[in-house]
Design a protein around this motif. Sequence first.
Motif, PDB file in Angstrom:
ATOM      1  N   LYS A 523       0.818  -1.214   0.000  1.00  0.00           N
ATOM      2  CA  LYS A 523       0.000   0.000   0.000  1.00  0.00           C
ATOM      3  C   LYS A 523       0.853   1.266   0.000  1.00  0.00           C
ATOM      4  CE  LYS A 523      -2.480  -1.248   3.554  1.00  0.00           C
ATOM      5  NZ  LYS A 523      -3.506  -1.198   4.621  1.00  0.00           N
ATOM      6  N   LEU A 524       2.109   1.131   0.409  1.00  0.00           N
ATOM      7  CA  LEU A 524       3.006   2.286   0.385  1.00  0.00           C
ATOM      8  C   LEU A 524       3.409   2.654  -1.043  1.00  0.00           C
ATOM      9  CD1 LEU A 524       5.329   1.410   3.406  1.00  0.00           C
ATOM     10  CD2 LEU A 524       3.369   2.974   3.366  1.00  0.00           C
ATOM     11  N   ALA A 525       3.165   1.737  -1.981  1.00  0.00           N
ATOM     12  CA  ALA A 525       3.541   1.977  -3.376  1.00  0.00           C
ATOM     13  C   ALA A 525       2.348   2.394  -4.233  1.00  0.00           C
ATOM     14  CB  ALA A 525       4.182   0.720  -3.961  1.00  0.00           C
ATOM     15  N   LEU A 526       1.210   2.675  -3.613  1.00  0.00           N
ATOM     16  CA  LEU A 526       0.039   3.087  -4.386  1.00  0.00           C
ATOM     17  C   LEU A 526       0.311   4.389  -5.128  1.00  0.00           C
ATOM     18  CD1 LEU A 526      -2.751   2.265  -1.786  1.00  0.00           C
ATOM     19  CD2 LEU A 526      -2.562   1.260  -4.069  1.00  0.00           C
ATOM     20  N   ASN A 527      -0.132   4.446  -6.365  1.00  0.00           N
ATOM     21  CA  ASN A 527       0.061   5.621  -7.204  1.00  0.00           C
ATOM     22  C   ASN A 527      -1.066   6.620  -6.938  1.00  0.00           C
ATOM     23  OD1 ASN A 527       0.467   7.490  -9.242  1.00  0.00           O
ATOM     24  ND2 ASN A 527      -0.163   6.122 -10.894  1.00  0.00           N
ATOM     25  N   PRO A 528      -0.773   7.786  -6.370  1.00  0.00           N
ATOM     26  CA  PRO A 528      -1.840   8.757  -6.071  1.00  0.00           C
ATOM     27  C   PRO A 528      -2.521   9.299  -7.315  1.00  0.00           C
ATOM     28  CG  PRO A 528       0.331   9.743  -5.730  1.00  0.00           C
ATOM     29  CD  PRO A 528       0.562   8.279  -5.975  1.00  0.00           C
ATOM     30  N   SER A 529      -1.899   9.121  -8.479  1.00  0.00           N
ATOM     31  CA  SER A 529      -2.478   9.622  -9.735  1.00  0.00           C
ATOM     32  C   SER A 529      -3.125   8.509 -10.553  1.00  0.00           C
ATOM     33  CB  SER A 529      -1.385  10.309 -10.570  1.00  0.00           C
ATOM     34  OG  SER A 529      -0.787  11.370  -9.860  1.00  0.00           O
ATOM     35  N   ALA A 530      -3.450   7.389  -9.894  1.00  0.00           N
ATOM     36  CA  ALA A 530      -3.996   6.250 -10.622  1.00  0.00           C
ATOM     37  C   ALA A 530      -5.421   6.498 -11.111  1.00  0.00           C
ATOM     38  CB  ALA A 530      -3.960   4.998  -9.755  1.00  0.00           C
ATOM     39  N   LYS A 531      -6.100   7.473 -10.514  1.00  0.00           N
ATOM     40  CA  LYS A 531      -7.457   7.799 -10.977  1.00  0.00           C
ATOM     41  C   LYS A 531      -7.689   9.299 -10.804  1.00  0.00           C
ATOM     42  CE  LYS A 531     -12.402   6.974 -10.059  1.00  0.00           C
ATOM     43  NZ  LYS A 531     -13.378   6.274  -9.184  1.00  0.00           N
ATOM     44  N   GLU A 532      -8.088   9.926 -11.893  1.00  0.00           N
ATOM     45  CA  GLU A 532      -8.476  11.340 -11.869  1.00  0.00           C
ATOM     46  C   GLU A 532      -9.777  11.472 -12.640  1.00  0.00           C
ATOM     47  OE1 GLU A 532      -6.933  15.789 -13.267  1.00  0.00           O
ATOM     48  OE2 GLU A 532      -5.777  13.989 -13.786  1.00  0.00           O
ATOM     49  N   VAL A 533     -10.742  12.140 -12.067  1.00  0.00           N
ATOM     50  CA  VAL A 533     -12.038  12.315 -12.711  1.00  0.00           C
ATOM     51  C   VAL A 533     -12.151  13.765 -13.176  1.00  0.00           C
ATOM     52  CG1 VAL A 533     -14.543  12.157 -12.450  1.00  0.00           C
ATOM     53  CG2 VAL A 533     -13.054  10.537 -11.254  1.00  0.00           C
ATOM     54  N   VAL A 534     -12.432  13.957 -14.462  1.00  0.00           N
ATOM     55  CA  VAL A 534     -12.566  15.299 -15.014  1.00  0.00           C
ATOM     56  C   VAL A 534     -13.905  15.430 -15.722  1.00  0.00           C
ATOM     57  CG1 VAL A 534     -10.073  15.561 -15.328  1.00  0.00           C
ATOM     58  CG2 VAL A 534     -11.458  14.686 -17.223  1.00  0.00           C
ATOM     59  N   THR A 535     -14.362  16.665 -15.831  1.00  0.00           N
ATOM     60  CA  THR A 535     -15.523  16.974 -16.663  1.00  0.00           C
ATOM     61  C   THR A 535     -14.999  17.461 -18.002  1.00  0.00           C
ATOM     62  OG1 THR A 535     -16.875  17.569 -14.752  1.00  0.00           O
ATOM     63  CG2 THR A 535     -17.589  18.378 -16.904  1.00  0.00           C
ATOM     64  N   ALA A 536     -15.284  16.696 -19.031  1.00  0.00           N
ATOM     65  CA  ALA A 536     -14.730  16.955 -20.357  1.00  0.00           C
ATOM     66  C   ALA A 536     -15.839  17.347 -21.320  1.00  0.00           C
ATOM     67  CB  ALA A 536     -14.005  15.725 -20.870  1.00  0.00           C
ATOM     68  N   TYR A 537     -15.427  17.884 -22.467  1.00  0.00           N
ATOM     69  CA  TYR A 537     -16.368  18.198 -23.547  1.00  0.00           C
ATOM     70  C   TYR A 537     -15.978  17.363 -24.770  1.00  0.00           C
ATOM     71  CZ  TYR A 537     -18.057  22.031 -20.701  1.00  0.00           C
ATOM     72  OH  TYR A 537     -18.615  22.766 -19.682  1.00  0.00           O
ATOM     73  N   LEU A 538     -16.960  16.670 -25.305  1.00  0.00           N
ATOM     74  CA  LEU A 538     -16.722  15.727 -26.387  1.00  0.00           C
ATOM     75  C   LEU A 538     -17.537  16.121 -27.607  1.00  0.00           C
ATOM     76  CD1 LEU A 538     -17.304  12.464 -24.282  1.00  0.00           C
ATOM     77  CD2 LEU A 538     -15.277  13.927 -24.303  1.00  0.00           C
ATOM     78  N   GLU A 539     -17.088  15.643 -28.778  1.00  0.00           N
ATOM     79  CA  GLU A 539     -17.877  15.916 -29.970  1.00  0.00           C
ATOM     80  C   GLU A 539     -19.262  15.282 -29.808  1.00  0.00           C
ATOM     81  OE1 GLU A 539     -17.046  13.041 -33.549  1.00  0.00           O
ATOM     82  OE2 GLU A 539     -15.122  13.853 -32.881  1.00  0.00           O
ATOM     83  N   PRO A 540     -20.302  15.916 -30.318  1.00  0.00           N
ATOM     84  CA  PRO A 540     -21.681  15.525 -29.979  1.00  0.00           C
ATOM     85  C   PRO A 540     -22.053  14.110 -30.367  1.00  0.00           C
ATOM     86  CG  PRO A 540     -21.637  17.137 -31.772  1.00  0.00           C
ATOM     87  CD  PRO A 540     -20.274  17.099 -31.200  1.00  0.00           C
ATOM     88  N   GLY A 541     -21.419  13.547 -31.401  1.00  0.00           N
ATOM     89  CA  GLY A 541     -21.768  12.201 -31.834  1.00  0.00           C
ATOM     90  C   GLY A 541     -21.524  11.140 -30.781  1.00  0.00           C
ATOM     91  N   LEU A 542     -20.693  11.443 -29.776  1.00  0.00           N
ATOM     92  CA  LEU A 542     -20.395  10.463 -28.741  1.00  0.00           C
ATOM     93  C   LEU A 542     -21.561  10.245 -27.786  1.00  0.00           C
ATOM     94  CD1 LEU A 542     -16.671  11.275 -27.937  1.00  0.00           C
ATOM     95  CD2 LEU A 542     -17.579   9.271 -29.079  1.00  0.00           C
ATOM     96  N   ALA A 543     -22.594  11.057 -27.901  1.00  0.00           N
ATOM     97  CA  ALA A 543     -23.790  10.824 -27.086  1.00  0.00           C
ATOM     98  C   ALA A 543     -24.420   9.478 -27.410  1.00  0.00           C
ATOM     99  CB  ALA A 543     -24.805  11.946 -27.301  1.00  0.00           C
TER     100      ALA A 543
END
Length: 585
Positions: A523-543
């Motif tokens: 557990k001392l080797a866990l990567n703090p950047s292993a998960k990041e959640v962002v709000t992104a904007y995608l081209e509309p067809g991806l709906a």
Amino acid sequence: MSTDIKKGNGQAAATAPATSNFLRAIVEADLQAGTYERPGLPSVITRFPPEPNGYLHIGHAKSICLNFGLARDYAGRCHLRFDDTNPAKEDQEYVDTIIDSVKWLGFSWEQDGTEHLHYASDYFDQLYSMAEYLINSGHAYVDSQSAEDMAANRGDFSRPGVDSPFRTRSPAESLDLLRRMKAGQFKDGEHILRAKIDMASPNMNLRDPAIYRIRHAHHHRTGDTWCIYPMYDFTHPLSDALEHITHSVCTLEFQDHRPFYDWIIARCLEGGFFQQPVPRQYEFARLNLTYAITSKRKLLQLVEEGIVDGWDDPRMPTIVGMRRRGYTPEAIQLFCERIGVTKSDGWIDMSTLEGCLREDLDPKAPRATAVLRPLKLIIDNFPEQLRDACTAPIHPHHPERGLRQFTISRELWIEQDDFMQEPGKGYFRLYPPIGDKPGNKVRLRYGYVVECTGCDRDADGNVIAVRCNYFPDSKSGTEGSANYKVKGNIHWVSSHDALEAEVRLYDRLFSDPQPDAGGRDFKLALNPSAKEVVTAYLEPGLAAAMPDDRYQFERHGYFVADRVDSVAGKPVFNRVVTLKDSWGK
């Protein structure tokens, strides 16, 4: 390995692709010698025998691909058999997920309309009969020592074991005790059935190993019918023999168990329970993958302590986690073929697995545009109400797949790092006028060339919008576009119709290539950047993306619509893998 997975139905070619797999040489030698030629049976029968006490991981995938792959490539069959002899730790949930995982990987245990799905519990009656035979033939006895005395008398690698005082029990007395054990007359641990081999053997596994123990626990298939259960080392070889397995393939930690494997089959062969030819065990090196752990106990700890979001967390090396992450069965099969099969332990770098994934996804994944860290771009001289149509290839190397369509407008979203107020050397994206020098020009990919004129800041001095002008005759695909030579090319989506979406940027779970080496706290080797959640904007067809749909987000990597949290019209995306291996760089 072909991505066309055959079902071991006798139609596969009896020749195998060249790969570093010593087991193929063994199988081919047996085929040539006719070692396992038996009426009505294939000459190659393998098995994958998981215990249903947890979720499968990438290490199991290697064994699955190996066992099912050998059967497929040599016109044989592979059985799926659950080693369900420890009811205290087993559950139907694990049975179900293992079945689903093996099927998802592309394999089947069906041959000629018959499913070869088995359970060790299928053989409880037969195994018990063999145990009685071993007692009557003088090869087993009931031991009544305490667990502590048994451990002390077993000896160690520097001194031989000591015979149990109950080793000379008569077969009649041991048989009576075993039957009373079966009838539930004793408590857990009060007696145990042991094979009678050699307490002085240098191989600890031959020092009268336990073959039946008392365990008053409800079994997920047999209920409360049994209160004694056979041990793995007893059950496994006898199950192989009952199923006519030819090549029993397991990992190297079972190498020292092979003498008992051969011993117990030989004794029961003498008793007439089997006929020749009987199975042979072969060992291969297990998969050691960097930046991952595959210990069931440690994986369970990650789940129970809430370090990850369950067994199917996309950071987990479990099959369900990798599936949710966006891995494909073909990529995992390619990986297992590429690393080969050897007898010596070694480490496989995570980049090899990720490389196989990129190799599989690149020709398949449609392209799309996504802005993960959005910054507003305002084109001041663009008509405010204009929505200008643009097109881009669905896949640049497969024009037959057509075009995707979207519009460009006055206000767009671009990536934050596509603008810099004070650019460094070699920076070719947007920056404002500097002294007498005008702002930089870039091409909006599939759109127009724009020139940066400045930026807007909030009260704290943070850039909140970039401003530019566009050149109306510079649109991609038109004759005028050739008149503009720019070094920068950035992606964008129109703010008026962009799809706002949650995007989860997953990376390796650990920052150390061997997180639990040397008994360290992983557990001392866990990567703090292993998960990041962002709000992104995608081209509309991806709906229109459906769960498990995979895309290449241009410039960013490969992404998949999450199979759990995506809903119609509102997908959630997971990053599968980046476009290039940049780990640690």
